[in-house]
Design an enzyme around this catalytic site. Structure first.
Site, PDB file in Angstrom:
ATOM      1  N   SER A 171      -3.376  54.837 -20.518  1.00 31.13           N
ATOM      2  CA  SER A 171      -4.344  53.783 -20.232  1.00 31.13           C
ATOM      3  C   SER A 171      -5.773  54.347 -20.282  1.00 31.13           C
ATOM      4  CB  SER A 171      -4.001  53.158 -18.860  1.00 31.13           C
ATOM      5  OG  SER A 171      -4.827  52.067 -18.567  1.00 31.13           O
ATOM      6  N   ASP A 225       0.519  45.190 -25.940  1.00 34.91           N
ATOM      7  CA  ASP A 225      -0.329  45.754 -24.877  1.00 34.91           C
ATOM      8  C   ASP A 225      -1.800  45.395 -25.143  1.00 34.91           C
ATOM      9  OD1 ASP A 225      -1.783  47.355 -23.151  1.00 34.91           O
ATOM     10  OD2 ASP A 225      -0.717  49.213 -23.643  1.00 34.91           O
ATOM     11  N   HIS A 285       1.799  47.098 -21.143  1.00 34.37           N
ATOM     12  CA  HIS A 285       0.914  48.236 -20.889  1.00 34.37           C
ATOM     13  C   HIS A 285       1.594  49.304 -20.027  1.00 34.37           C
ATOM     14  CE1 HIS A 285      -2.817  50.379 -20.569  1.00 34.37           C
ATOM     15  NE2 HIS A 285      -2.863  50.258 -19.265  1.00 34.37           N
TER      16      HIS A 285
END
Ligand SMILES: *[C@@H]1O[C@H](CO)[C@@H](O)[C@H](O)[C@H]1NC(C)=O
Ligand SMILES: *[C@@H]1O[C@H](CO)[C@@H](O)[C@H](O)[C@H]1NC(C)=O
Ligand SMILES: *[C@@H]1O[C@H](CO)[C@@H](O)[C@H](O)[C@H]1NC(C)=O
Length: 304
Positions: A171, A225, A285
């Protein structure tokens, strides 16, 4: 057991692109898959409070089985950093004597959901090469820890000169990791390998070209995502190539056939082509071979 990932990966990726079409849905070998499932555990460990606040010599460990293979290596924390800045840079440097690797891992922000609502994403001159603009937030996050991190990395590399260097994150941590890897390669560590899971775009085309040309970039995306879709192409941001695009659903064991290797900084056949970024797509994600951010706790209340 020594993972010979660097040798095997470079040999295999050369083979992949010249492979006959019969292999087109098997861009990734089972050996590579094994490596990916291993390295994501170092990124996952960066979310664990006990790792990013560890003392020198603590073992890397994760609650709830998020990094069992890393725990099995007996890897030790060399340096941990957190709460250093308002930009939320946290992570650790670890030494894995089993695989002879030094790992720099960045924690993803607790505020990824807030981050994707941001509309600004200003550039700053990274100074890494001519015209190489980086996203300001990620670049600042790296700069805030660059001095202590590079000096401890240098000391560790000098003490263990045969060890490889891996930089990783998930991330927003992958965004920082990408820029950190690029900077470190340009300052004495040319063969850093990057494993970036669910990274946002962090670079303009000049900087993305520069990082792509450095090689050893393993950048993963997962179906729709939303995070890797930002900042938008329309803002001038592109990705580092190639993209390892995971096509299987959330919470399902990833097989080698589920990963497509896509060349290019804008891949419409990959994550970018799955529509505009949407908050409802957020489940994708979290799932990068495992629940990559599963170890995060509630230590940073203002970040949620
Ligand atoms: C970071 O700051 C918060 C708030 O002051 C605190 O609760 C937390 O324990 C700190 N984390 C670390 C790793 O120091
Ligand atoms: C780390 O070492 C490299 C050369 O190996 C050097 O270019 C760099 O300035 C050093 N960084 C620090 C912070 O000492
Ligand atoms: C996937 O796992 C997470 C965490 O256990 C859970 O919150 C989520 O509902 C699961 N999603 C699906 C589609 O099963």
């Amino acid at each position: 057991m020594r993972l010979i990932f660097l040798l095997s990966l470079s040999a295999i990726s050369t083979a992949v692109y010249s492979a006959p079409s019969i292999l087109q849905n098997r861009d990734v070998s089972s050996d590579e898959l094994y490596q990916f499932k291993f390295w994501v555990q170092y990124a996952a460990a960066a979310y664990c409070y006990d790792d990013y606040t560890a003392k020198f010599g603590n073992s890397v460990s994760c609650s709830d089985d998020f990094c069992p293979q890393v725990e099995a290596t007996g890897a030790k924390i060399v340096y941990a950093f957190s709460n250093t800045t308002s930009t939320d840079t946290a992570g650790y440097i670890a030494r894995d004597d089993t695989n002879q690797v030094i790992i720099l891992a960045f924690r993803g922000s607790y505020s990824a959901r807030n981050w994707i609502a941001d509309i600004e994403f200003p550039y700053t001159d990274s100074g890494l090469c001519d015209g190489c603009e980086a996203e300001l937030g990620f670049w600042s996050s790296w700069i805030k820890v660059r001095d202590p991190v590079s000096s401890i990395l240098n000391k560790t590399v000098n003490a263990y000169p045969d060890y490889e260097l891996v930089v990783t994150g998930h991330s927003l941590g992958a965004g920082i990791a990408t820029l950190a890897a690029a900077d470190l390669r340009g300052s004495g560590h040319p063969s850093v390998t990057l494993f970036a899971f669910a990274s946002p775009r962090v670079a303009n085309p000049a900087l993305a070209d520069y990082i792509t040309a450095q090689k050893n970039n393993y950048r993963f995306t997962h179906i729709n995502d939303p995070v890797p879709k930002l900042p938008l192409l329309a803002m001038g941001y592109v990705h580092v190539s190639p993209e390892y695009y995971i096509t299987s659903p959330n919470n399902v064991t990833v097989t080698a056939g589920d990963i497509e290797v896509l060349e290019g900084e804008v891949n419409w056949e990959g994550n970018t082509g799955t529509g505009a970024p949407s908050l409802t797509d957020f489940p994708a994600h979290h799932w990068y071979f495992e629940e990559a951010d599963g170890c995060k706790g509630s230590e940073l209340p203002w970040k949620i």
